[in-house]
Design a protein around this motif. Structure first.
Motif, PDB file in Angstrom:
ATOM      1  N   ALA A  83       6.230   0.803 -12.141  1.00 41.12           N
ATOM      2  CA  ALA A  83       6.728   1.066 -10.796  1.00 41.12           C
ATOM      3  C   ALA A  83       7.302   2.468 -10.678  1.00 41.12           C
ATOM      4  N   GLU A  84       7.942   2.936 -11.742  1.00 42.69           N
ATOM      5  CA  GLU A  84       8.471   4.302 -11.734  1.00 42.69           C
ATOM      6  C   GLU A  84       7.328   5.317 -11.707  1.00 42.69           C
ATOM      7  N   GLN A  85       6.266   5.055 -12.443  1.00 45.19           N
ATOM      8  CA  GLN A  85       5.142   6.001 -12.515  1.00 45.19           C
ATOM      9  C   GLN A  85       4.465   6.204 -11.160  1.00 45.19           C
ATOM     10  N   VAL A  86       4.406   5.153 -10.339  1.00 43.61           N
ATOM     11  CA  VAL A  86       3.743   5.277  -9.035  1.00 43.61           C
ATOM     12  C   VAL A  86       4.721   5.628  -7.922  1.00 43.61           C
ATOM     13  N   GLY A  87       6.017   5.765  -8.267  1.00 45.70           N
ATOM     14  CA  GLY A  87       6.998   6.194  -7.279  1.00 45.70           C
ATOM     15  C   GLY A  87       7.683   5.081  -6.517  1.00 45.70           C
ATOM     16  N   MET A  88       7.433   3.836  -6.864  1.00 45.86           N
ATOM     17  CA  MET A  88       8.109   2.733  -6.189  1.00 45.86           C
ATOM     18  C   MET A  88       9.565   2.622  -6.634  1.00 45.86           C
ATOM     19  N   THR A 114       0.828  -1.211   0.000  1.00 44.26           N
ATOM     20  CA  THR A 114       0.000   0.000   0.000  1.00 44.26           C
ATOM     21  C   THR A 114       0.856   1.251   0.000  1.00 44.26           C
ATOM     22  N   TRP A 115       1.957   1.213   0.727  1.00 45.02           N
ATOM     23  CA  TRP A 115       2.846   2.370   0.826  1.00 45.02           C
ATOM     24  C   TRP A 115       3.634   2.568  -0.459  1.00 45.02           C
ATOM     25  N   GLU A 116       4.032   1.479  -1.081  1.00 44.40           N
ATOM     26  CA  GLU A 116       4.878   1.552  -2.273  1.00 44.40           C
ATOM     27  C   GLU A 116       4.083   1.834  -3.542  1.00 44.40           C
ATOM     28  N   LEU A 117       2.849   1.345  -3.612  1.00 41.49           N
ATOM     29  CA  LEU A 117       2.084   1.374  -4.858  1.00 41.49           C
ATOM     30  C   LEU A 117       0.807   2.197  -4.787  1.00 41.49           C
ATOM     31  N   GLY A 118       0.347   2.496  -3.592  1.00 46.91           N
ATOM     32  CA  GLY A 118      -0.977   3.081  -3.439  1.00 46.91           C
ATOM     33  C   GLY A 118      -2.004   1.977  -3.281  1.00 46.91           C
ATOM     34  N   PRO A 119      -3.159   2.262  -2.653  1.00 41.74           N
ATOM     35  CA  PRO A 119      -4.090   1.190  -2.301  1.00 41.74           C
ATOM     36  C   PRO A 119      -4.694   0.439  -3.481  1.00 41.74           C
ATOM     37  N   ARG A 120      -5.083   1.133  -4.539  1.00 42.72           N
ATOM     38  CA  ARG A 120      -5.749   0.418  -5.626  1.00 42.72           C
ATOM     39  C   ARG A 120      -4.771  -0.405  -6.459  1.00 42.72           C
ATOM     40  N   LYS A 121      -3.598   0.135  -6.728  1.00 48.96           N
ATOM     41  CA  LYS A 121      -2.605  -0.648  -7.458  1.00 48.96           C
ATOM     42  C   LYS A 121      -2.139  -1.828  -6.606  1.00 48.96           C
ATOM     43  N   ALA A 122      -2.038  -1.629  -5.294  1.00 49.40           N
ATOM     44  CA  ALA A 122      -1.663  -2.729  -4.406  1.00 49.40           C
ATOM     45  C   ALA A 122      -2.687  -3.857  -4.490  1.00 49.40           C
ATOM     46  N   LYS A 123      -3.972  -3.503  -4.428  1.00 54.18           N
ATOM     47  CA  LYS A 123      -5.018  -4.525  -4.532  1.00 54.18           C
ATOM     48  C   LYS A 123      -4.976  -5.218  -5.890  1.00 54.18           C
ATOM     49  N   GLU A 124      -4.710  -4.454  -6.940  1.00 52.97           N
ATOM     50  CA  GLU A 124      -4.669  -5.043  -8.288  1.00 52.97           C
ATOM     51  C   GLU A 124      -3.616  -6.134  -8.394  1.00 52.97           C
ATOM     52  N   ILE A 125      -2.404  -5.840  -7.929  1.00 58.32           N
ATOM     53  CA  ILE A 125      -1.348  -6.846  -8.107  1.00 58.32           C
ATOM     54  C   ILE A 125      -1.537  -8.020  -7.160  1.00 58.32           C
ATOM     55  N   LEU A 126      -2.154  -7.776  -6.005  1.00 59.10           N
ATOM     56  CA  LEU A 126      -2.429  -8.884  -5.090  1.00 59.10           C
ATOM     57  C   LEU A 126      -3.573  -9.751  -5.606  1.00 59.10           C
ATOM     58  N   PHE A 127      -4.643  -9.109  -6.080  1.00 58.05           N
ATOM     59  CA  PHE A 127      -5.811  -9.859  -6.554  1.00 58.05           C
ATOM     60  C   PHE A 127      -5.504 -10.662  -7.812  1.00 58.05           C
ATOM     61  N   THR A 128      -4.669 -10.117  -8.695  1.00 61.42           N
ATOM     62  CA  THR A 128      -4.403 -10.781  -9.978  1.00 61.42           C
ATOM     63  C   THR A 128      -3.110 -11.583  -9.987  1.00 61.42           C
ATOM     64  N   GLY A 129      -2.163 -11.234  -9.132  1.00 63.24           N
ATOM     65  CA  GLY A 129      -0.862 -11.890  -9.131  1.00 63.24           C
ATOM     66  C   GLY A 129       0.048 -11.445 -10.253  1.00 63.24           C
ATOM     67  N   ARG A 130      -0.408 -10.497 -11.059  1.00 61.70           N
ATOM     68  CA  ARG A 130       0.395 -10.088 -12.215  1.00 61.70           C
ATOM     69  C   ARG A 130       1.594  -9.244 -11.780  1.00 61.70           C
ATOM     70  N   PRO A 131       2.667  -9.252 -12.567  1.00 60.94           N
ATOM     71  CA  PRO A 131       3.830  -8.427 -12.227  1.00 60.94           C
ATOM     72  C   PRO A 131       3.635  -6.968 -12.622  1.00 60.94           C
ATOM     73  N   VAL A 132       4.284  -6.098 -11.897  1.00 59.03           N
ATOM     74  CA  VAL A 132       4.366  -4.679 -12.222  1.00 59.03           C
ATOM     75  C   VAL A 132       5.662  -4.454 -12.982  1.00 59.03           C
ATOM     76  N   THR A 133       5.589  -3.807 -14.133  1.00 52.55           N
ATOM     77  CA  THR A 133       6.794  -3.537 -14.907  1.00 52.55           C
ATOM     78  C   THR A 133       7.610  -2.425 -14.257  1.00 52.55           C
ATOM     79  N   ALA A 134       8.854  -2.310 -14.696  1.00 53.45           N
ATOM     80  CA  ALA A 134       9.729  -1.265 -14.164  1.00 53.45           C
ATOM     81  C   ALA A 134       9.142   0.120 -14.411  1.00 53.45           C
TER      82      ALA A 134
END
Length: 264
Positions: free
Chosen positions: A175-180, A152-172
């Motif tokens: 990750a740069e766009q959301v500040g991770m 939640t801290w690294e990605l924001g709440p909705r993006k965090a839920k997205e990657i947890l719910f789907t299991g899909r990877p976040v590209t580099a």
């Protein structure tokens, strides 16, 4: 030895050195890694710490078919033993690395899966190669995310839920766009770019760096970071407890499905 440790100038470089296993983390690797972090923290000549990895991938996460958990045979494993093991090697280690009073930079390439996030997220800065993919597919095992739950801290709440719910990877670049991630570079420039940043930062006054890091981390803690990390670790273990009550050690029960999901 699963970790290499080198100092050049004012920069300590810690290298994950288990490329044949995609730098999967067994107990020995994590213990060596923690010792290297403490060594860098205690060395007055070191101003900046770099964490990098040998091979194609930064880290495939916990060594779930090796020795990353105590007595992985279901008959021997209790939730209490698993909780004690993970609270030390996953939660305690990651929090210690986060709070070391020196700037740290993670250089990430290839896959950074689940437990791999516990290595790069505690770092102050992350530079990613263009081929880097960050993922946490452990919901497949009936668990709500890895032990150091920084999503939640690294990605924001909705993006965090997205990657947890789907299991899909976040590209580099995502990750740069959301500040991770701070910067994305071509794979062949990852080490040189990371070194350049480290040397630039090392020229700053050490106490100023220490205070700047403390100011940002303390602000996050006032906002609830530390309390959230602790409480969600317990939520993580309700997943383990549920799996243990149903089918035994949860990792091995879903390993093949998880392996297919992450493409190993």
């Amino acid at each position: 030895m699963f970790i290499r440790y080198e100092v050049a100038g004012k920069v300590a470089t810690i290298t994950l050195n288990r490329p044949e296993a995609a730098n999967a983390q067994n107990a020995a690797l994590l213990d060596e890694l923690d010792a290297a972090w403490v060594r860098a923290a205690d060395d007055p000549e070191v101003a900046v710490i770099v964490l990098r990895a040998e091979g194609k991938h930064f880290s495939a996460g916990h060594d779930i078919k090796g020795s990353s958990a105590p007595d992985s045979a279901a008959a021997k494993l209790t939730l209490e033993r698993l909780y004690d093991y993970e609270s030390r090697r996953y939660l305690e280690y990651s929090l210690r690395w986060r709070n070391i009073p020196k700037p740290s930079i993670a250089a990430v390439q290839g896959r950074c899966i689940s437990g791999g996030l516990l290595l790069c997220w505690p770092c102050d800065l992350i530079i990613a190669a263009e081929d880097a993919l960050f993922s946490d597919p452990v919901v497949l095992m009936g668990i709500g995310g890895v032990e150091y739950h920084g999503h939640t801290w690294e990605l924001g709440p909705r993006k965090a839920k997205e990657i947890l719910f789907t299991g899909r990877p976040v590209t580099a670049h995502e990750a740069e766009q959301v500040g991770m991630v701070n910067k994305v570079v071509p794979r062949d420039q990852l080490d040189t770019e990371t070194r350049a940043w480290a040397e630039q930062i090392a020229k700053m006054p050490p106490f100023g760096l220490r205070q700047a890091k403390r100011a940002v981390n303390q602000t996050l803690d006032v906002q609830g970071f530390y309390a959230a990390i602790q409480s969600v670790f317990d939520i993580h273990h309700t997943g383990h407890g549920n799996a243990l009550s149903i089918s035994g050690f949860p990792v091995l029960a879903r390993f093949d499905q998880m392996k297919e999901q992450i493409g190993r």
